[in-house]
Structure formats: structure tokens, C-alpha cells
Scaffold this active site. Structure first.
Site: not given
Ligand SMILES: NC(=O)c1ccc[n+]([C@@H]2O[C@H](COP(=O)([O-])OP(=O)(O)OC[C@H]3O[C@@H](n4cnc5c(N)ncnc54)[C@H](O)[C@@H]3O)[C@@H](O)[C@H]2O)c1
Length: 318
Positions: A281, A144, A36, A34, A140, A207, A116
Site C-alpha cells: 500500500a 521533513k 541508530t 548513537l 516521516y 512488491f 527527502s
Molecule cells: N538513507 C537514505 O536513503 C535517505 C534518503 C532521504 C533522506 N535521508 C535522511 O538523511 C539523514 C541520514 O540518514 P541515514 O541513512 O544516514 O540514517 P542513520 O540512521 O544511519 O543516521 C542518523 C543518525 O542520527 C543520529 N540521531 C538520531 N536521533 C538523534 C538525536 N536526537 N540527536 C542526535 N543524533 C541523533 C543517529 O544515531 C544516527 O547516527 C536522515 O535525516 C534521513 O532522514 C536519508
């Protein structure tokens, strides 16, 4: 019945995956700390373990009775990753290593990972294919790519079946009987939700208006989150022990920042305030996915366009 562990199931994409997996007839366990995510986004039909992927006991509890993992948990803010690279290494790389170790102990081999487009960095290729060079330009993207490499190596050493899905920009929302599941990031760094947050006194910043593109603003690829999760569910059926597969998931189409703002304004029926500012940038002019491999391997293609993304975001109350 097949039970899937969804790590990060309280987050934007993971909560929608949880709901769609349940609707498709899977059982779901969620592991999320929880940090984020939002507890109220987790479907009440899922078994929820509150804890971190860095905690072996929480992992063991969450993996109980599961036969595959969808691994969404992680840190995903580019700017934060520049300020706190160690945190990104710890959560994204060490956390994924601990997850794979716990899966090994539990005898679970199948994993679908949220990779990603950030792994590619600033490629010269347009569209970007899975063969394009991987040269991430921020911590980041580095983390990945490290997890992708870890999965490839564990496929060889431990015989896991791994599919790494490289997302481009994910957007859109899902309506459930309990309400909408939509982006609730804090801070929000993604263009589409930020368009709807813009006000005349705090307009959206565009931007750069001197890019070598038809309307001189950057071009990006936006995929609807429901299409993205359809791709994940299809990925569960292409798992091959001892194999690592990498696939781009995007729309395969590019939209300029100006086109995205205009579409949002048209769908919402009001002009979204924006202001032109200097380039940022590190931004490439064009980032568009080649999705030919995903189409072929997953027998998948995105069904929802930018208009649908905007309609769902507006309906979700953004
Ligand atoms: N949203 C995008 O456009 C996008 C694009 C490329 C990749 N991603 C990848 O998709 C995944 C989900 O993205 P999102 O937008 O839903 O992000 P988000 O932040 O909404 O969800 C990530 C979830 O992981 C949980 N979390 C974080 N650290 C944790 C830990 N140590 N243990 C357990 N839970 C943990 C957070 O509480 C959150 O609920 C991520 O790995 C992100 O890098 C997202």
C-alpha cells in the site's frame, strides 16, 4: 580553518560526510546520540560530542568554533513513523528547532539539511522537480517538510542561509584507510543492502509485478552516497544569508527493482534470491528526481552509476 558541525555523524550518510569533509580540508565536530548510529563509524579526527539535538547543552558544546552545520540527525524509517508519529515530530521537528535556536545563540547562520523525496509523496510528475507539489503520505515525510518550512521561515526572520537537499534513494559505500563505511541500519529497509542479505529461505520480496513500467516492477532513483556528499560540500559555497534554497539530489535516472536485482547479481557473481509478492500500500510506480536545478546551482552532477554502487557495496562486504 572552517569547522563544520555534522549532526548524525555516526550514521550511514553522516559518517561518510564527516570523512569526506576532513579529506577536503575542513575540521569537523560530530553530535550524535548513537540511537541508530555507530561510534566506530566516526572518523577519529573529528571532535565527538555524544548527545541529542534535543539537548541544548549538548548543542552548545557541539557548535563551539563551528561556522556551518550539516544536519543529518533524525529518525528516518517510514513504517516506524506511522507507528510513532510523536517520536518523529519530537526528534525531527523539535530537534531541528532546538538546533536552529542554538545556532542563533552561537551566531552561526549556515545550514545544509537532509530533506527527502518523501516530502513529495506520490506526485504525478516524472521526473519530480522542486516545483512538484509536496504532499507527503506518511509522518516521516510530513516532518521533513515541516523542517523545510521552518528553514524557509528562519531565513526570513533570522537571516539564516539554508540549503535543503531532498535525497532520493542513497546507496553505496566509502573505503577509508580504516575500512569501509557502509549502511548498517537495523532494521534495514533499503532495497540495495537488503538484496545482499537475501537467502533462498528468506528471499528478497519484490512488491508488485503489475506496475505500468517496462518490466512491471517499480522504478526508483539511486544516488551514490559519495556523489550525494559532493553535493553537500558544493552547497557550502552557495549559502546566501536570508535565503532558503531547495534542491533535489538524485541520479536523474530510474532503475526498476528487477534491474537493480539483476545488476546486483551480475556484480556479485551469484543470483540474488527474490520472490514476487503483491503490491505494498502507498508505493508509487515511478519516483525519479529531476536534478537540473542541482546541476545548475551547485555545478554538480553525479559521477557514479548503479554498477559502481553495487561494486562498492559488494567490496564493503555486504
Ligand atoms: N538513507 C537514505 O536513503 C535517505 C534518503 C532521504 C533522506 N535521508 C535522511 O538523511 C539523514 C541520514 O540518514 P541515514 O541513512 O544516514 O540514517 P542513520 O540512521 O544511519 O543516521 C542518523 C543518525 O542520527 C543520529 N540521531 C538520531 N536521533 C538523534 C538525536 N536526537 N540527536 C542526535 N543524533 C541523533 C543517529 O544515531 C544516527 O547516527 C536522515 O535525516 C534521513 O532522514 C536519508
Amino acid at each position: 580553518m572552517t569547522r563544520i558541525l555534522v549532526t548524525g555523524g555516526a550514521g550511514y550518510i553522516g559518517s561518510i560526510a564527516t570523512h569526506m569533509l576532513l579529506e577536503a580540508g575542513y575540521e569537523v565536530s560530530v553530535l550524535d546520540d548513537l540511537s541508530t548510529g555507530h561510534k566506530d563509524a566516526i572518523d577519529t579526527r573529528a571532535r565527538f560530542v555524544e548527545g541529542s539535538i534535543l539537548d541544548s547543552d549538548a548543542l552548545t558544546a557541539a557548535l563551539s568554533n563551528c561556522s556551518a552545520v550539516m544536519h543529518f540527525a533524525g529518525k528516518s524509517l517510514v513504517g516506524e513513523s506511522v507507528e510513532k508519529p510523536d517520536l518523529y515530530m519530537q526528534v525531527n521537528v523539535e530537534g531541528s528547532t532546538k538546533l536552529l535556536d542554538a545556532m542563533k545563540v552561537a551566531g552561526i547562520k549556515d545550514i545544509v539539511f537532509s530533506s527527502s523525496a518523501a516530502t513529495y509523496g506520490q506526485p504525478g510528475d516524472a521526473p519530480i522537480s522542486e516545483q512538484s507539489p509536496t504532499k507527503p503520505t506518511n509522518p516521516y515525510g510530513v516532518t521533513k517538510l515541516k523542517v523545510d518550512e521552518l528553514l524557509a521561515s528562519r531565513a526570513v526572520t533570522d537571516g539564516i542561509a539554508a540549503v535543503s537537499l531532498r535525497y532520493f534513494n542513497v546507496a553505496g559505500a566509502l573505503q577509508t584507510s580504516d575500512g569501509w563505511l557502509a549502511e548498517r541500519h537495523n532494521p534495514e529497509t533499503h532495497l540495495i543492502p537488503n538484496i545482499f542479505k537475501a537467502t533462498p529461505s528468506a528471499p528478497l520480496q519484490v512488491f508488485g509485478t503489475d506496475w505500468p513500467t517496462p518490466d512491471n516492477t517499480c522504478i526508483r532513483d539511486y544516488v551514490h552516497v559519495l556523489d550525494l556528499i559532493d553535493g553537500h560540500i558544493s552547497a557550502l559555497s552557495i549559502m546566501k544569508p536570508g535565503t532558503y534554497q531547495v534542491l533535489n539530489l538524485g541520479s536523474g535516472s530510474g532503475y526498476s527493482v528487477r534491474e537493480v536485482i539483476d545488476t546486483a547479481s551480475r556484480v556479485a557473481g551469484r543470483v540474488m534470491p527474490s520472490v514476487d509478492v503483491a503490491r505494498r500500500a502507498g508505493d508509487p510506480a515511478v519516483l525519479v528526481a529531476s536534478i537540473e536545478k542541482a546541476k545548475k546551482v551547485l555545478n554538480w552532477s553525479p559521477k557514479r552509476d548503479l554498477n559502481q554502487i553495487m561494486q562498492d557495496v559488494v567490496s564493503s562486504g555486504a
